[in-house]
Each structure stands twice: as structure tokens, then as C-alpha cells.
Scaffold this motif. Structure first.
Motif, PDB file in Angstrom:
ATOM      1  N   VAL A 102      -1.373   0.321 -10.555  1.00 19.89           N
ATOM      2  CA  VAL A 102      -2.656  -0.379 -10.549  1.00 19.89           C
ATOM      3  C   VAL A 102      -2.352  -1.840 -10.221  1.00 19.89           C
ATOM      4  O   VAL A 102      -1.774  -2.555 -11.044  1.00 19.89           O
ATOM      5  CB  VAL A 102      -3.370  -0.286 -11.920  1.00 19.89           C
ATOM      6  N   PRO A 103      -2.686  -2.285  -9.005  1.00 18.99           N
ATOM      7  CA  PRO A 103      -2.473  -3.692  -8.657  1.00 18.99           C
ATOM      8  C   PRO A 103      -3.580  -4.560  -9.252  1.00 18.99           C
ATOM      9  O   PRO A 103      -4.738  -4.171  -9.283  1.00 18.99           O
ATOM     10  CB  PRO A 103      -2.528  -3.696  -7.127  1.00 18.99           C
ATOM     11  N   THR A 137      -3.079   0.037  -1.491  1.00 15.52           N
ATOM     12  CA  THR A 137      -1.775   0.219  -0.853  1.00 15.52           C
ATOM     13  C   THR A 137      -1.308  -1.072  -0.191  1.00 15.52           C
ATOM     14  O   THR A 137      -0.145  -1.453  -0.313  1.00 15.52           O
ATOM     15  CB  THR A 137      -1.827   1.359   0.183  1.00 15.52           C
ATOM     16  N   ALA A 138      -2.216  -1.754   0.494  1.00 18.79           N
ATOM     17  CA  ALA A 138      -1.858  -3.030   1.121  1.00 18.79           C
ATOM     18  C   ALA A 138      -1.474  -4.066   0.074  1.00 18.79           C
ATOM     19  O   ALA A 138      -0.520  -4.826   0.256  1.00 18.79           O
ATOM     20  CB  ALA A 138      -3.017  -3.532   1.976  1.00 18.79           C
ATOM     21  N   GLU A 139      -2.208  -4.083  -1.039  1.00 15.52           N
ATOM     22  CA  GLU A 139      -1.895  -5.025  -2.115  1.00 15.52           C
ATOM     23  C   GLU A 139      -0.549  -4.701  -2.752  1.00 15.52           C
ATOM     24  O   GLU A 139       0.221  -5.594  -3.103  1.00 15.52           O
ATOM     25  CB  GLU A 139      -3.004  -4.995  -3.166  1.00 15.52           C
ATOM     26  N   LEU A 140      -0.237  -3.417  -2.895  1.00 14.09           N
ATOM     27  CA  LEU A 140       1.051  -2.986  -3.443  1.00 14.09           C
ATOM     28  C   LEU A 140       2.208  -3.480  -2.591  1.00 14.09           C
ATOM     29  O   LEU A 140       3.186  -4.021  -3.091  1.00 14.09           O
ATOM     30  CB  LEU A 140       1.092  -1.457  -3.537  1.00 14.09           C
ATOM     31  N   THR A 166      -3.532   5.140  -5.440  1.00 11.77           N
ATOM     32  CA  THR A 166      -3.209   5.195  -6.876  1.00 11.77           C
ATOM     33  C   THR A 166      -1.756   5.532  -7.162  1.00 11.77           C
ATOM     34  O   THR A 166      -1.300   5.337  -8.291  1.00 11.77           O
ATOM     35  CB  THR A 166      -4.084   6.241  -7.594  1.00 11.77           C
ATOM     36  N   SER A 167      -1.030   6.057  -6.181  1.00  9.38           N
ATOM     37  CA  SER A 167       0.348   6.479  -6.435  1.00  9.38           C
ATOM     38  C   SER A 167       1.201   6.343  -5.181  1.00  9.38           C
ATOM     39  O   SER A 167       0.687   6.214  -4.078  1.00  9.38           O
ATOM     40  CB  SER A 167       0.382   7.926  -6.920  1.00  9.38           C
ATOM     41  N   PHE A 168       2.508   6.377  -5.400  1.00  7.41           N
ATOM     42  CA  PHE A 168       3.440   6.441  -4.275  1.00  7.41           C
ATOM     43  C   PHE A 168       4.642   7.274  -4.683  1.00  7.41           C
ATOM     44  O   PHE A 168       4.945   7.430  -5.864  1.00  7.41           O
ATOM     45  CB  PHE A 168       3.852   5.053  -3.771  1.00  7.41           C
ATOM     46  N   LYS A 217      -0.101  -9.239 -10.422  1.00  3.92           N
ATOM     47  CA  LYS A 217       0.477  -8.368 -11.457  1.00  3.92           C
ATOM     48  C   LYS A 217       0.322  -6.931 -10.994  1.00  3.92           C
ATOM     49  O   LYS A 217      -0.579  -6.601 -10.227  1.00  3.92           O
ATOM     50  CB  LYS A 217      -0.238  -8.549 -12.794  1.00  3.92           C
ATOM     51  N   LEU A 218       1.222  -6.074 -11.465  1.00  3.94           N
ATOM     52  CA  LEU A 218       1.200  -4.668 -11.087  1.00  3.94           C
ATOM     53  C   LEU A 218       1.560  -3.836 -12.308  1.00  3.94           C
ATOM     54  O   LEU A 218       2.578  -4.089 -12.959  1.00  3.94           O
ATOM     55  CB  LEU A 218       2.231  -4.403  -9.977  1.00  3.94           C
ATOM     56  N   ASP A 219       0.716  -2.875 -12.636  1.00  2.00           N
ATOM     57  CA  ASP A 219       1.051  -1.909 -13.684  1.00  2.00           C
ATOM     58  C   ASP A 219       1.685  -0.714 -12.988  1.00  2.00           C
ATOM     59  O   ASP A 219       1.044  -0.045 -12.175  1.00  2.00           O
ATOM     60  CB  ASP A 219      -0.195  -1.463 -14.448  1.00  2.00           C
ATOM     61  N   LEU A 220       2.942  -0.439 -13.294  1.00  2.00           N
ATOM     62  CA  LEU A 220       3.693   0.653 -12.681  1.00  2.00           C
ATOM     63  C   LEU A 220       3.960   1.701 -13.747  1.00  2.00           C
ATOM     64  O   LEU A 220       4.508   1.394 -14.808  1.00  2.00           O
ATOM     65  CB  LEU A 220       5.011   0.131 -12.107  1.00  2.00           C
TER      66      LEU A 220
END
Length: 115
Positions: A94-95, A27-30, A76-78, A99-102
Motif C-alpha cells: 500500500v503506497p 504500481t507507478a508509485e511503487l 495491490t501486489s507484486f 511511505k510504503l506498507d509492505l
């Protein structure tokens, strides 16, 4: 006397050492960055966070849409609670560093961190 001085020095050093707490986890990385992706067909997606809120902007071919509102996240989600549209939107993520897989409804896009 020596014990008192040692205790005072320990208390003083603990009080003066600028202890900071760094948030850890997905979550912090997101929420550490704003995120952006540009698709081959010209579409653009951007995602940003601010004090418990999130904004996802989509543009393509002169059209644009925005999902914005309060946000609730776990590792894992928001979910974005868009009061204006009276709708909730759930995303998986997935951070991976910058890069971020959304993922939304089974479709995944890779986004890049914006500084």
C-alpha cells in the motif's frame, strides 16, 4: 487560405508541444522510489526496482539475504521471480506518498522512500 493557415498552425503546435505521458496508479508509485526500513533490533530492509526487475535485500546481525529477479506487479501486489533460488515471492503493498506498507505472509513493515 485562412483555413489552411489555421490548420497548419494547429498541426505544427500539436507536433511541437512536448506531450508527455505520466504513469498513474499504485504500481507507478511503487516503482517511483527505492524503499528502505531500519528495525529497532538493527535489521535493515531495502527494495528497489529497475526495468521490470526487483531486488529486496535483508541484513541483520552480520547476516544478509537477497531476493532478486523479474517482477510482475498490479495495484495491490507484486511477485519477484528469483531464478537463482528457484522460488517466487509474493508481496502485498500500500503506497502512501513517501511511505510504503509492505506485507509478506501476514507481516507488514513500513518503509520510507529513498531518493
Amino acid at each position: 487560405m485562412k483555413k489552411t493557415v489555421v490548420c497548419l498552425l494547429m498541426i505544427l503546435s500539436a507536433a511541437l508541444c512536448g506531450c508527455s505521458r505520466q504513469a498513474l496508479g499504485n504500481t507507478a508509485e511503487l516503482m517511483k522510489y527505492s524503499w528502505h526500513a531500519r528495525r529497532d533490533g538493527g535489521g535493515e530492509i531495502s527494495l528497489r526496482f529497475d526495468s521490470g526487475s526487483a531486488e529486496l535485500s535483508l541484513t541483520n546481525g552480520g547476516e544478509s539475504a537477497e531476493i532478486a529477479g523479474k517482477m510482475l506487479a498490479d495495484d495491490t501486489s507484486f511477485v519477484i521471480f528469483d531464478e537463482k533460488l528457484k522460488q517466487n515471492y509474493a508481496f502485498f503493498y500500500v503506497p502512501r506518498g513517501e511511505k510504503l506498507d509492505l506485507t509478506f505472509e501476514g507481516n507488514t513493515i513500513e518503509m520510507e522512500a529513498q531518493r
